[in-house]
Design an enzyme around this catalytic site. Structure first.
Site, PDB file in Angstrom:
ATOM      1  N   GLY A 110      13.667  61.683  67.334  1.00  0.00           N
ATOM      2  CA  GLY A 110      14.019  60.434  66.663  1.00  0.00           C
ATOM      3  C   GLY A 110      15.521  60.305  66.564  1.00  0.00           C
TER       4      GLY A 110
ATOM      5  CB  THR B 104      21.424  57.577  66.539  1.00  0.00           C
ATOM      6  OG1 THR B 104      21.791  57.862  65.186  1.00  0.00           O
ATOM      7  CG2 THR B 104      22.068  56.278  66.956  1.00  0.00           C
TER       8      THR B 104
ATOM      9  CB  SER C 252       9.171  67.435  63.871  1.00  0.00           C
ATOM     10  OG  SER C 252       8.937  68.323  62.802  1.00  0.00           O
TER      11      SER C 252
ATOM     12  CB  VAL D 255      28.552  63.896  62.603  1.00  0.00           C
ATOM     13  CG1 VAL D 255      28.064  65.073  61.797  1.00  0.00           C
ATOM     14  CG2 VAL D 255      28.548  64.242  64.098  1.00  0.00           C
TER      15      VAL D 255
ATOM     16  CE  LYS E  58      36.424  52.753  65.549  1.00  0.00           C
ATOM     17  NZ  LYS E  58      35.726  53.819  66.308  1.00  0.00           N
TER      18      LYS E  58
ATOM     19  CG  LEU F  13      23.899  65.113  70.469  1.00  0.00           C
ATOM     20  CD1 LEU F  13      23.680  65.839  69.147  1.00  0.00           C
ATOM     21  CD2 LEU F  13      25.382  65.081  70.811  1.00  0.00           C
TER      22      LEU F  13
ATOM     23  CD  GLU G   5      39.673  56.512  71.768  1.00  0.00           C
ATOM     24  OE1 GLU G   5      39.101  55.500  71.354  1.00  0.00           O
ATOM     25  OE2 GLU G   5      40.907  56.659  71.745  1.00  0.00           O
TER      26      GLU G   5
ATOM     27  CB  THR H 263      32.333  57.506  73.577  1.00  0.00           C
ATOM     28  OG1 THR H 263      32.603  58.917  73.455  1.00  0.00           O
ATOM     29  CG2 THR H 263      33.629  56.768  73.836  1.00  0.00           C
TER      30      THR H 263
ATOM     31  CB  ILE I  10      26.428  55.299  68.987  1.00  0.00           C
ATOM     32  CG1 ILE I  10      26.058  56.250  67.832  1.00  0.00           C
ATOM     33  CG2 ILE I  10      25.512  54.087  69.000  1.00  0.00           C
ATOM     34  CD1 ILE I  10      26.174  55.642  66.451  1.00  0.00           C
TER      35      ILE I  10
END
Length: 495
Positions: A13, A15, A39, A47, A78, A331, A340, A342, A344
């Site tokens: 799950g 992001t 899970s 983060v 932002k 990841l 910078e 990046t 997401i």
């Protein structure tokens, strides 16, 4: 595997998982079934709270209401990243999402500044940048103006955990099936090695045709099962750990991210409506985990409200981000430190790329090769931009910064730096996430001033040049008096 793709299974799950679920279901609709397995026993890194303007395209495609989104995620606006102590100690500059000055036919605005002598003073460029001017004054408002010179592109800061929850509700309403459970084993086709199903601890089998691995650094499918391999970039990007902690909301909500360099790494400060996100990215050869934690806790704007969390990582990318019938997203696909913001965006672009190349009639080698070619190029372009910040520093106070300045860098980056040093030439590579304006701001901010400028900047007299610069500067500053503070905007807009 020439069989129609009817069932997409997303492992993980957070992001990455819920962006994948929301986008694929929204864009592919009834053409596929989407099931997400996660899970509650397995936490997320969580983060990634700062973004770049591409997030607005994602939210718009999904049809999210911006005010509701900001409320649900405790989000803020932002406009830029403020880099502090990167060139040298006590020095700062903005990398804003705006563009300084005004676009000129065939000749970038900074060539005119160079001719006027203003480029030698590295604060001058940002006097012509509305994003930077508004950030410095802590202001924001939606500006609706026909003149593109007054455009103020923006992104968001938000609570990544709340964003995942928000997208989960959105996805389930569209028909995404969520399955709670922990994977006990992975079943593969004995002939071709493709993933057939995930077996959960309670014995349930989750079958699928195509699998997205959003399992984080573990890479349960892409690496632990398929042994895809990893390209290590830690010889260029030498930080290998981060410590993160949340703190109380700061009294003033800044409309920008702060990136503060230290002797062995750098610190982020991300303002949210309900709290601040903080972290320190560092090289473990220069700071122990305890030293890094103490350094971070000693440099907060507000009181810590969570326990510090240390995260170990290795910068680089998966050799193949699509292997067999598994695509790594987030990841599991690779890691580039969040300098910078990046992380997401790389999730978003991976899913958009999949949608463009979705193998409805079955997986074929050319589709996989194209996906991997585009993914590789994107990661390398972002990598080069991040290396730039480290490499062109002028700090002399620690061995870490001296080593970063003296190290060999990728040829692609060395070529770009050399072109700019000569006479300010900047060219955006095809599909590069970062525009010429981004490269310009970081190069100038880090102290690279071109030796000359393009002769097209000589097409007007000195008086005409000064008049033009004065007019543009006035136009950029004119809206500021009517723009409310960032906090006032959030109060009015979000309710």
């Amino acid at each position: 595997m020439q069989q129609p793709i009817k069932k997409l299974v997303i492992l993980g799950g957070g992001t990455a998982g819920w962006i994948s679920a929301a986008l694929t279901k929204k864009l592919l609709g009834a053409a596929i079934d989407v099931e997400l397995v996660e899970s509650n026993e397995i936490g997320t890194v969580g983060v990634g709270e700062a973004t770049i303007p591409g997030i607005k395209i994602l939210n718009d495609v999904l049809g999210l209401n911006e005010a509701e989104f900001l409320r649900e995620t405790q989000g803020t606006i932002k406009l830029a990243i403020k880099f502090e102590n990167w060139k040298n100690k006590k020095h700062s500059y903005y990398h804003s999402f705006g563009t300084a000055g005004k676009s000129m036919a065939f000749c970038h605005f900074h060539h005119f500044l160079k001719r006027a002598g203003e480029l030698e003073d590295d604060t001058k460029l940002w006097n012509y940048d509305l994003n930077a001017l508004a950030a410095e004054e802590g202001k924001y408002a939606h500006i609706r103006h026909k003149d593109p010179i007054l455009e103020m592109p923006y992104a968001y800061h938000f609570d990544a955990g709340l964003y995942a929850q928000y997208l989960r509700k959105f996805s389930e309403k569209m028909g995404v099936k969520r399955t709670e459970g922990t994977v006990a084993s992975v079943h593969q086709d004995q002939q071709n090695g493709y993933i057939k199903s995930l077996e959960l601890k309670d014995g349930r089998l989750i079958e699928g045709d195509l699998f997205l691995d959003c399992s984080g650094f573990r890479g349960l499918l892409i690496q632990q099962t398929l042994q895809t391999g990893y390209e290590d970039w830690s010889h260029w990007l030498r930080c290998d750990r981060a410590v993160a902690v949340a703190s109380e909301r700061f009294e003033k909500t800044l409309p920008y991210t702060r990136s503060i360099a230290h002797k062995g790494g750098w610190q982020w400060r991300i303002p949210l409506q309900h709290r601040n996100g903080n972290g320190l990215v560092y090289n473990s050869a220069y700071y122990s985990d305890d030293e890094a934690t103490n350094l971070l806790l000693g440099n907060l704007d507000s009181k810590a409200i969570t326990d510090p969390k240390v995260i170990k990582f290795q910068t680089g990318r998966r050799y193949q981000q699509w292997h067999k019938n598994v695509i790594a997203v987030g990841l599991s696909s690779g890691f580039l430190e969040p300098l910078e913001s990046t992380s997401i965006h790389l999730i978003q672009s991976a899913v958009v790329r999949l949608v463009h190349l979705f193998p409805h009639h079955g997986i074929n080698a050319s589709t996989v090769a194209e996906y991997n070619k585009q993914s590789k190029l994107e990661f390398e372009q972002v990598r080069d931009f991040i290396i730039l910040h480290y490499h062109v520093n002028q700090r002399t106070d620690s061995l870490f910064w001296q080593e970063m300045r003296d190290m060999a860098i990728p040829d692609t980056l060395a070529h770009k730096i050399e072109l700019f040093k000569q006479d300010g030439r900047l060219f955006r590579d095809q599909n590069d996430l970062f525009t010429e304006s981004s490269w310009l701001q970081v190069m100038l901010g880090q102290g690279i001033v071109p030796a000359s400028y393009h002769p097209m900047a000589n097409t007007m007299s000195a008086e005409q040049l000064q008049a033009m610069l004065k007019k543009i500067k006035a136009i950029k500053r004119e809206p500021l008096s009517a723009i409310p503070s960032h906090d006032e905007f959030l109060k009015r807009y979000c309710g």
